[in-house]
Write a protein that holds these residues in place. Structure first.
Motif, short mmCIF file in Angstrom:
data_model
loop_
_atom_site.label_atom_id
_atom_site.label_comp_id
_atom_site.label_asym_id
_atom_site.label_seq_id
_atom_site.Cartn_x
_atom_site.Cartn_y
_atom_site.Cartn_z
N ALA A 182 -32.24 81.63 -23.81
CA ALA A 182 -33.66 82.02 -23.74
C ALA A 182 -34.53 81.07 -24.54
O ALA A 182 -35.65 80.73 -24.12
N ILE A 183 -34.04 80.61 -25.69
CA ILE A 183 -34.81 79.62 -26.46
C ILE A 183 -34.95 78.34 -25.63
O ILE A 183 -36.04 77.77 -25.52
N ALA A 184 -33.85 77.92 -25.00
CA ALA A 184 -33.89 76.69 -24.18
C ALA A 184 -34.90 76.85 -23.04
O ALA A 184 -35.70 75.92 -22.77
N CYS A 185 -34.91 78.01 -22.40
CA CYS A 185 -35.85 78.24 -21.29
C CYS A 185 -37.29 78.24 -21.79
O CYS A 185 -38.19 77.68 -21.15
N GLY A 186 -37.52 78.88 -22.94
CA GLY A 186 -38.87 78.87 -23.52
C GLY A 186 -39.32 77.45 -23.82
O GLY A 186 -40.47 77.07 -23.53
N ILE A 187 -38.42 76.66 -24.37
CA ILE A 187 -38.77 75.26 -24.68
C ILE A 187 -39.18 74.53 -23.40
O ILE A 187 -40.19 73.83 -23.35
N ALA A 188 -38.38 74.73 -22.34
CA ALA A 188 -38.65 74.02 -21.08
C ALA A 188 -40.01 74.43 -20.51
O ALA A 188 -40.81 73.56 -20.11
N ILE A 189 -40.30 75.73 -20.51
CA ILE A 189 -41.59 76.18 -19.96
C ILE A 189 -42.73 75.71 -20.87
O ILE A 189 -43.75 75.21 -20.40
N SER A 207 -39.93 88.71 -24.95
CA SER A 207 -38.78 88.28 -25.74
C SER A 207 -39.22 87.36 -26.88
O SER A 207 -39.95 86.39 -26.67
N ARG A 208 -38.71 87.67 -28.07
CA ARG A 208 -39.04 86.83 -29.23
C ARG A 208 -38.31 85.49 -29.15
O ARG A 208 -38.83 84.46 -29.56
N ASN A 209 -37.08 85.50 -28.62
CA ASN A 209 -36.34 84.23 -28.50
C ASN A 209 -37.04 83.30 -27.51
O ASN A 209 -37.22 82.11 -27.77
N TYR A 210 -37.43 83.85 -26.37
CA TYR A 210 -38.13 83.05 -25.36
C TYR A 210 -39.48 82.56 -25.92
O TYR A 210 -39.84 81.39 -25.77
N SER A 211 -40.21 83.47 -26.60
CA SER A 211 -41.52 83.09 -27.15
C SER A 211 -41.38 82.02 -28.24
O SER A 211 -42.22 81.12 -28.35
N PHE A 212 -40.32 82.14 -29.02
CA PHE A 212 -40.05 81.12 -30.05
C PHE A 212 -39.85 79.76 -29.37
O PHE A 212 -40.41 78.74 -29.78
N GLY A 213 -39.06 79.75 -28.28
CA GLY A 213 -38.85 78.52 -27.52
C GLY A 213 -40.16 77.99 -26.94
O GLY A 213 -40.44 76.79 -27.03
N ALA A 273 -27.95 71.06 -27.26
CA ALA A 273 -29.31 70.51 -27.20
C ALA A 273 -30.28 71.38 -28.01
O ALA A 273 -31.14 70.87 -28.73
N VAL A 274 -30.11 72.71 -27.91
CA VAL A 274 -30.99 73.61 -28.67
C VAL A 274 -30.82 73.36 -30.17
O VAL A 274 -31.80 73.24 -30.91
N VAL A 275 -29.58 73.25 -30.61
CA VAL A 275 -29.33 73.01 -32.05
C VAL A 275 -29.96 71.68 -32.47
O VAL A 275 -30.62 71.59 -33.52
N ALA A 276 -29.79 70.66 -31.65
CA ALA A 276 -30.34 69.33 -32.01
C ALA A 276 -31.87 69.38 -32.09
O ALA A 276 -32.47 68.77 -32.97
N ILE A 277 -32.50 70.14 -31.19
CA ILE A 277 -33.97 70.26 -31.23
C ILE A 277 -34.38 71.05 -32.49
O ILE A 277 -35.29 70.66 -33.22
N LEU A 278 -33.67 72.16 -32.77
CA LEU A 278 -34.01 72.97 -33.95
C LEU A 278 -33.85 72.16 -35.23
O LEU A 278 -34.63 72.31 -36.18
N ASP A 279 -32.84 71.33 -35.27
CA ASP A 279 -32.60 70.53 -36.47
C ASP A 279 -33.50 69.29 -36.55
O ASP A 279 -33.42 68.52 -37.50
N GLY A 280 -34.31 69.08 -35.53
CA GLY A 280 -35.27 67.97 -35.55
C GLY A 280 -34.66 66.64 -35.15
O GLY A 280 -35.31 65.59 -35.25
#
Ligand SMILES: NC(=O)C1=CN([C@@H]2O[C@H](COP(=O)(O)OP(=O)(O)OC[C@H]3O[C@@H](n4cnc5c(N)ncnc54)[C@H](O)[C@@H]3O)[C@@H](O)[C@H]2O)C=CC1
Ligand SMILES: O=C(CO)COP(=O)(O)O
Length: 317
Positions: free
Chosen positions: A186-193, A245-251, A291-298
């Protein structure tokens, strides 16, 4: 009588649903102030517009809150601390309502309960359900996973309520992984959108995300059918497609480059790191989680992450 430990959005919503089916519920809040305010106002600011039924009693007195069946509605990374500080929970049926994988141990909620309180009967209640929907009495279906089938049957009867349909399984590993890993996707999908990559990219992430959820679950001994049920496919669909969703919104915020309130419970961030560590140790391929971890870690820009996923060697679906 049922106890719910944790008076956040989900714990309160479950308390309201059980109370509406005629069960007396004790809702435990760790803060005495919060418990008093909820008793005085018959409301929880996390669930605007929802009135607590008379049969819900809110207390900060732990001993007062305990019954034989206890729902644990605290964030995943707080579960171990709660169990360790309350050994009196031992011997009871403890139903985890959190979704995640523990940082450090890489265990899910049922495994954490077993680790800390081996004499307890562990279970997990999970599946597609926003707290606000449950609390408003909207129809919802959940999965209850209990290792022993007969215990599962009697708990199912005890928890079912008019608008809360509860299915049963003995596959606790599959149920807890479905609920945990969907938050990462869900975080990945939020990031993409949020980054403007479009609905087709989201559909690709959901589908390939589901493939990596199943791969990981299978490697850990889950039944494939569990992942195609409410706790996996069902919750993935809900969480990847709703602004609630908080996970999606966070993304979404990450994708747009906006700030996000750090006090909001976003289970997928820690879970992504824990799941990736476990996947690496087991040689399971989880490219979207990576990929999500790499984005979160900058360490990775969003466009580079998408390019990296698209440039993977061609393979059979
Ligand atoms: N909100 C929702 O729609 C849903 C939430 N869940 C899951 O339920 C779990 C809890 O989420 P929410 O209630 O939504 O979060 P929340 O942020 O609304 O509430 C968390 C609650 O846990 C309490 N808490 C935190 N640390 C604690 C500790 N050490 N000891 C005791 N209490 C502690 C907080 O005071 C707060 O009342 C999460 O794992 C989430 O994934 C599952 C399905 C739906
Ligand atoms: O788990 C949930 C819905 O099933 C709630 O999702 P969020 O934690 O992303 O809000």
């Amino acid at each position: 009588m049922i106890s719910v430990l944790g008076s956040g959005a989900f714990g309160t919503a479950l308390a309201v649903a059980f109370a509406h089916s005629g069960t007396n519920v004790t809702l435990w809040a760790r803060s005495a102030d919060a418990a008093r305010t909820m008793m005085d106002t018959r409301a929880n600011p996390r669930l605007p517009g929802v009135k607590l039924p008379k049969t819900v009693s809110v207390t900060a007195d732990f001993a007062d809150a305990l019954t034989d069946v206890v729902l644990l509605a605290v964030p995943m990374q707080k579960l171990r601390g709660l169990l360790e500080t309350h050994p009196e929970l031992t011997g009871r049926t403890l139903i985890a309502c959190c979704k995640g994988v523990e940082l450090g141990t890489q265990l899910g909620p049922v495994a954490v309960i077993r680790d800390v309180l081996p004499e307890a009967t562990p279970a997990i209640l999970t599946g597609p359900s926003f707290a606000a929907d449950i609390a408003r009495g909207l129809p919802t279906a959940l999965t209850l996973a209990v290792p022993d089938e007969n215990t599962g049957k009697s708990l199912q009867q005890r928890l079912i309520s008019p608008n809360l349909r509860i299915y049963r399984t003995t596959d606790t590993v599959g149920a807890e992984l479905g609920g945990a890993l969907k938050n990462v996707i869900a975080i990945a999908c939020g990031i993409a959108i949020g980054a403007g990559l479009g609905d087709s990219a989201r559909a690709a992430l959901m589908t390939r995300g589901y493939a990596e959820m199943k791969r990981m679950a299978q490697a850990l001994g889950a039944k494939p059918d569990t992942l195609s049920g409410l706790s996996g496919f069902g919750d993935l669909t809900l969480t990847c497609s709703s602004d609630q969703s908080r996970n999606y919104s966070f993304g979404l915020s990450l994708g747009r480059g906006d700030a996000y309130d750090p006090t909001v419970t976003v289970e997928g961030a820690a879970t992504a790191r824990a799941a990736l560590a476990r996947a690496k140790a087991m040689h399971v391929d989880m490219p979207i989680t990576q990929a999500v971890v790499a984005i979160l870690d900058g360490g990775l820009q969003i466009r580079d992450a998408m390019e990296m996923l698209l440039a993977r060697p061609p393979k059979e679906e």
